[in-house]
Write a protein that holds these residues in place. Structure first.
Motif, PDB file in Angstrom:
ATOM      1  N   SER A 214      56.265  28.604  32.027  1.00  0.00           N
ATOM      2  CA  SER A 214      56.834  27.468  31.299  1.00  0.00           C
ATOM      3  C   SER A 214      55.954  26.215  31.431  1.00  0.00           C
ATOM      4  CB  SER A 214      58.241  27.172  31.827  1.00  0.00           C
ATOM      5  OG  SER A 214      58.174  26.981  33.221  1.00  0.00           O
ATOM      6  N   GLU A 215      55.005  26.222  32.384  1.00  0.00           N
ATOM      7  CA  GLU A 215      54.139  25.053  32.571  1.00  0.00           C
ATOM      8  C   GLU A 215      52.724  25.287  32.049  1.00  0.00           C
ATOM      9  OE1 GLU A 215      54.482  23.973  36.702  1.00  0.00           O
ATOM     10  OE2 GLU A 215      56.581  23.412  36.467  1.00  0.00           O
ATOM     11  N   ALA A 217      51.364  25.013  29.213  1.00  0.00           N
ATOM     12  CA  ALA A 217      50.800  23.997  28.311  1.00  0.00           C
ATOM     13  C   ALA A 217      50.346  22.757  29.058  1.00  0.00           C
ATOM     14  CB  ALA A 217      51.844  23.621  27.261  1.00  0.00           C
ATOM     15  N   THR A 218      50.783  22.597  30.310  1.00  0.00           N
ATOM     16  CA  THR A 218      50.410  21.395  31.068  1.00  0.00           C
ATOM     17  C   THR A 218      49.110  21.587  31.862  1.00  0.00           C
ATOM     18  OG1 THR A 218      51.580  22.038  33.081  1.00  0.00           O
ATOM     19  CG2 THR A 218      52.875  20.892  31.394  1.00  0.00           C
ATOM     20  N   LEU A 219      48.591  22.813  31.856  1.00  0.00           N
ATOM     21  CA  LEU A 219      47.376  23.065  32.640  1.00  0.00           C
ATOM     22  C   LEU A 219      46.170  22.376  32.001  1.00  0.00           C
ATOM     23  CD1 LEU A 219      47.721  26.899  33.360  1.00  0.00           C
ATOM     24  CD2 LEU A 219      47.998  25.026  35.004  1.00  0.00           C
ATOM     25  N   PRO A 220      45.226  21.888  32.814  1.00  0.00           N
ATOM     26  CA  PRO A 220      43.984  21.373  32.239  1.00  0.00           C
ATOM     27  C   PRO A 220      43.317  22.472  31.405  1.00  0.00           C
ATOM     28  CG  PRO A 220      44.075  20.965  34.613  1.00  0.00           C
ATOM     29  CD  PRO A 220      45.236  21.836  34.283  1.00  0.00           C
ATOM     30  N   ARG A 221      42.615  22.076  30.357  1.00  0.00           N
ATOM     31  CA  ARG A 221      41.971  23.039  29.457  1.00  0.00           C
ATOM     32  C   ARG A 221      41.041  23.989  30.231  1.00  0.00           C
ATOM     33  NH1 ARG A 221      37.703  20.997  25.002  1.00  0.00           N
ATOM     34  NH2 ARG A 221      37.086  19.849  26.853  1.00  0.00           N
ATOM     35  N   GLY A 224      43.606  26.560  31.910  1.00  0.00           N
ATOM     36  CA  GLY A 224      44.435  27.371  31.013  1.00  0.00           C
ATOM     37  C   GLY A 224      43.644  28.229  30.042  1.00  0.00           C
TER      38      GLY A 224
END
Ligand SMILES: C[S@@+](CC[C@H](N)C(=O)[O-])C[C@H]1O[C@@H](n2cnc3c(N)ncnc32)[C@H](O)[C@@H]1O
Length: 302
Positions: A214-215, A217-221, A224
């Motif tokens: 669920s997280e 999308a919050t990871l640094p590019r 992720g």
């Protein structure tokens, strides 16, 4: 173009591209291309950089701006003072994982020099924990597991690079499945089993995948989009791996054996409750990382 100009241009491009720690990235990439250390860069600012080297350098700078982690471009990362090969498919070792080493070595105390010492590293990735432990515990035999064959290949090369390959058995399996119900003494190379239960480890460490889906999308590019999903994600809430890992550790640790787990930022209460429910753990303690997050849990098997 000289070294100073190359660094200046690269730093400016990386900064404009929004790359964090842009000066460090510019230095590391130039060190990599020229095969020099940082001291050389700053003592030879007027040294000429060949056109082919400059072209390779600015190509790497462009890839870094496109999101590729510096460590995947240079192929290396330091952990516990040792240099580790890394590549896409293998998690880049993080500084906070060194707290796992500190907690493990502190808990082992005088047992560190015991000839019978046996350890396991679950989810070894680059092999950073297994290799660093083998270097610190010169008499120990270690098993290192991973579900990723790519990771195990890289980990094997890192073990060879640091001269500890003969004392680490690399196994492709889920957690420690391959060791459940097996007499470990027959499986560990060079690990002396005299006077020791053939069914037990003295130390189990793990930095398991613990990011919540669920997280994502919050990871640094850099993380992720480039680091392997199976090294990052621990299910929807991130904590899926801890329960089976704790159950296996309970079965496989010798009395007095030490479990050391890296935790996600919000996992401490969850894992502490798992241990409390089992009623077979003692001396449960946590180490906070430099950001004040409870990052590493250590406990001993009763
Ligand atoms: C967070 S990474 C840690 C890698 C390394 N130990 C480190 O600290 O840099 C987690 C590793 O566990 C592996 N892994 C994921 N699920 C696993 C499982 N069920 N059994 C064994 N290994 C697993 C991944 O492939 C990955 O290499």
């Amino acid at each position: 173009m000289d070294v100073r100009s190359a660094l200046r241009q690269a730093t400016a491009r990386l900064r404009a591209g929004g790359v964090p720690s842009h000066t460090l990235a510019a230095e590391l990439l130039l060190m990599h291309v020229l095969g020099r250390d940082r001291a050389w860069l700053y003592t030879h600012p007027e040294e000429f950089v060949e056109a082919s080297a400059a072209e390779r350098y600015f190509d790497l700078v462009a890839r870094r701006i496109a999101g590729v982690p510096t460590q995947y471009l240079t192929g290396k990362q330091e952990f516990w003072g040792l240099e580790f090969e890394v590549c896409p498919g293998v998690l880049i070792p993080r500084p906070e994982t060194e707290h796992v080493m500190e907690a493990a070595l502190e808990r082992l105390g005088p047992a560190k020099s015991r000839r019978t010492l046996r350890g396991a590293d679950v989810g070894t990735g680059s092999g950073c924990l297994a290799v660093a432990l083998a270097c610190e515990l010169p008499e120990a035999g270690i098993v290192a597991t991973d579900i990723s064959p790519v990771a195990l290949e890289v980990a094997r090369r890192n073990a060879a690079r640091h001269g500890v390959a003969a004392r680490i058995e690399f196994v492709q399996c889920n957690l420690l499945d391959a060791f459940l119900g097996q007499p470990l003494a027959t499986r560990l190379p060079r690990a002396e089993s005299r006077g020791h239960s053939p069914l037990a480890f003295d130390l189990i460490v793990s930095n398991p995948p613990y990011v919540a889906h669920s997280e994502a999308a919050t990871l640094p590019r850099e993380v992720g989009e480039h680091e392997p999903a199976q090294a990052l994600f621990g299910g929807e809430g991130g904590n899926d791996v801890y329960p089976p890992l704790v159950v296996q550790a309970e079965k496989l640790l010798a009395p007095g054996g030490v479990l050391v787990l890296e935790l996600s930022y919000n996992a401490f209460a969850h894992v502490r409750a798992l241990l409390a429910a089992a009623d077979t753990w003692t001396r449960v303690a946590v180490t906070h990382d430099l950001a004040g997050i409870p990052r590493v849990l250590a406990a001993e098997r009763v």
